[in-house]
Write a protein that holds these residues in place. Structure first.
Motif, short mmCIF file in Angstrom:
data_model
loop_
_atom_site.label_atom_id
_atom_site.label_comp_id
_atom_site.label_asym_id
_atom_site.label_seq_id
_atom_site.Cartn_x
_atom_site.Cartn_y
_atom_site.Cartn_z
N VAL A 4 0.87 -1.17 0.00
CA VAL A 4 0.00 0.00 0.00
C VAL A 4 0.91 1.22 0.00
CG1 VAL A 4 -1.78 1.28 1.24
CG2 VAL A 4 -1.77 -1.23 1.28
N ILE A 5 0.78 2.05 -1.03
CA ILE A 5 1.61 3.24 -1.15
C ILE A 5 0.81 4.44 -0.68
CG2 ILE A 5 2.91 4.72 -2.72
CD1 ILE A 5 3.15 2.20 -4.54
N VAL A 6 1.36 5.17 0.27
CA VAL A 6 0.71 6.37 0.81
C VAL A 6 1.62 7.55 0.55
CG1 VAL A 6 -0.18 7.52 2.87
CG2 VAL A 6 -0.49 5.04 2.59
N ARG A 7 1.15 8.49 -0.24
CA ARG A 7 1.90 9.73 -0.49
C ARG A 7 1.52 10.70 0.61
NH1 ARG A 7 0.26 14.56 -2.69
NH2 ARG A 7 1.91 15.83 -3.60
N SER A 8 2.51 11.18 1.34
CA SER A 8 2.21 12.01 2.50
C SER A 8 2.75 13.43 2.37
CB SER A 8 2.81 11.38 3.76
OG SER A 8 2.64 12.25 4.85
N LEU A 42 3.67 -1.34 3.93
CA LEU A 42 3.27 0.05 3.78
C LEU A 42 4.47 0.83 3.27
CD1 LEU A 42 1.26 2.40 4.25
CD2 LEU A 42 2.28 2.65 6.51
N VAL A 43 4.29 1.50 2.14
CA VAL A 43 5.33 2.35 1.58
C VAL A 43 4.85 3.79 1.80
CG1 VAL A 43 6.66 2.97 -0.46
CG2 VAL A 43 5.89 0.59 -0.14
N LEU A 44 5.49 4.46 2.73
CA LEU A 44 5.11 5.84 3.07
C LEU A 44 6.08 6.78 2.35
CD1 LEU A 44 3.31 7.73 4.72
CD2 LEU A 44 4.88 7.42 6.63
N VAL A 45 5.56 7.53 1.39
CA VAL A 45 6.39 8.41 0.56
C VAL A 45 6.28 9.83 1.08
CG1 VAL A 45 6.81 9.27 -1.77
CG2 VAL A 45 6.00 6.92 -1.44
N ASN A 46 7.42 10.39 1.47
CA ASN A 46 7.48 11.76 1.94
C ASN A 46 7.43 12.68 0.73
OD1 ASN A 46 8.07 14.27 2.94
ND2 ASN A 46 10.12 13.77 3.65
N LEU A 63 2.06 0.84 13.91
CA LEU A 63 1.63 0.09 12.74
C LEU A 63 1.71 -1.41 12.94
CD1 LEU A 63 3.11 2.47 10.07
CD2 LEU A 63 0.73 2.22 10.74
N GLU A 64 1.73 -1.82 14.18
CA GLU A 64 1.64 -3.23 14.58
C GLU A 64 2.61 -4.09 13.79
OE1 GLU A 64 -2.48 -4.19 14.29
OE2 GLU A 64 -3.05 -2.49 15.50
N ASP A 65 2.11 -5.05 13.06
CA ASP A 65 2.96 -6.02 12.38
C ASP A 65 3.22 -5.68 10.92
OD1 ASP A 65 0.31 -6.43 11.68
OD2 ASP A 65 0.55 -8.58 11.44
N LEU A 66 2.98 -4.45 10.51
CA LEU A 66 3.21 -4.09 9.12
C LEU A 66 4.68 -3.80 8.86
CD1 LEU A 66 0.30 -1.61 8.33
CD2 LEU A 66 0.34 -4.09 8.12
N LYS A 67 5.14 -4.24 7.71
CA LYS A 67 6.46 -3.85 7.25
C LYS A 67 6.32 -2.44 6.70
CE LYS A 67 9.92 -4.94 3.79
NZ LYS A 67 10.26 -5.79 2.65
N VAL A 68 7.17 -1.50 7.14
CA VAL A 68 7.05 -0.11 6.72
C VAL A 68 8.35 0.32 6.05
CG1 VAL A 68 6.68 2.28 7.45
CG2 VAL A 68 5.49 0.41 8.62
N ARG A 69 8.20 0.94 4.88
CA ARG A 69 9.34 1.56 4.21
C ARG A 69 9.01 3.05 4.07
NH1 ARG A 69 11.09 -0.75 -1.19
NH2 ARG A 69 8.89 -1.09 -1.56
N PHE A 70 9.93 3.88 4.54
CA PHE A 70 9.77 5.33 4.43
C PHE A 70 10.66 5.79 3.29
CE2 PHE A 70 10.61 9.77 5.66
CZ PHE A 70 9.31 10.21 5.84
N VAL A 71 10.07 6.43 2.30
CA VAL A 71 10.80 6.85 1.11
C VAL A 71 10.79 8.37 1.06
CG1 VAL A 71 10.88 6.75 -1.41
CG2 VAL A 71 10.07 4.77 -0.10
N ALA A 72 12.00 8.96 0.98
CA ALA A 72 12.13 10.42 0.88
C ALA A 72 12.47 10.78 -0.56
CB ALA A 72 13.21 10.92 1.81
N GLY A 73 12.07 11.96 -0.97
CA GLY A 73 12.39 12.42 -2.32
C GLY A 73 13.85 12.82 -2.44
#
Length: 79
Positions: free
Chosen positions: A14-18, A41-45, A58-68
């Motif tokens: 799931v990609i979330v643009r933040s 979860l791919v959280l895009v800054n 985010l409990e058991d979710l794998k999270v990747r934080f991506v910066a521009g």
């Protein structure tokens, strides 16, 4: 449709643009509450510099934080 065990279920990304808005908390909670696992979860800054840490557990979710690149804001298509 038959139930699938978590070990054989496909990974869903799931990609979330933040833009670091207050609504980010609700969006992340919604992803975390889904029944399907595994979820990544791919959280895009898209805001640029000074994005805050994600506001929920985010409990058991794998999270990747991506910066521009170079901390610059990202338009929707670039994110």
């Amino acid at each position: 449709m038959t139930a699938t065990s978590a070990s054989s279920a496909p990974l869903v990304s799931v990609i979330v643009r933040s833009m670091d808005r207050a609504s980010l908390r609700d969006a992340l909670r919604s992803v975390a509450m889904q029944d399907h696992r595994p979820v990544e979860l791919v959280l895009v800054n898209a805001k640029g510099p000074a994005h805050s840490a994600w506001p929920v557990d985010l409990e058991d979710l794998k999270v990747r934080f991506v910066a521009g690149d170079a901390g610059q804001p990202l338009r929707r298509a670039a994110a």
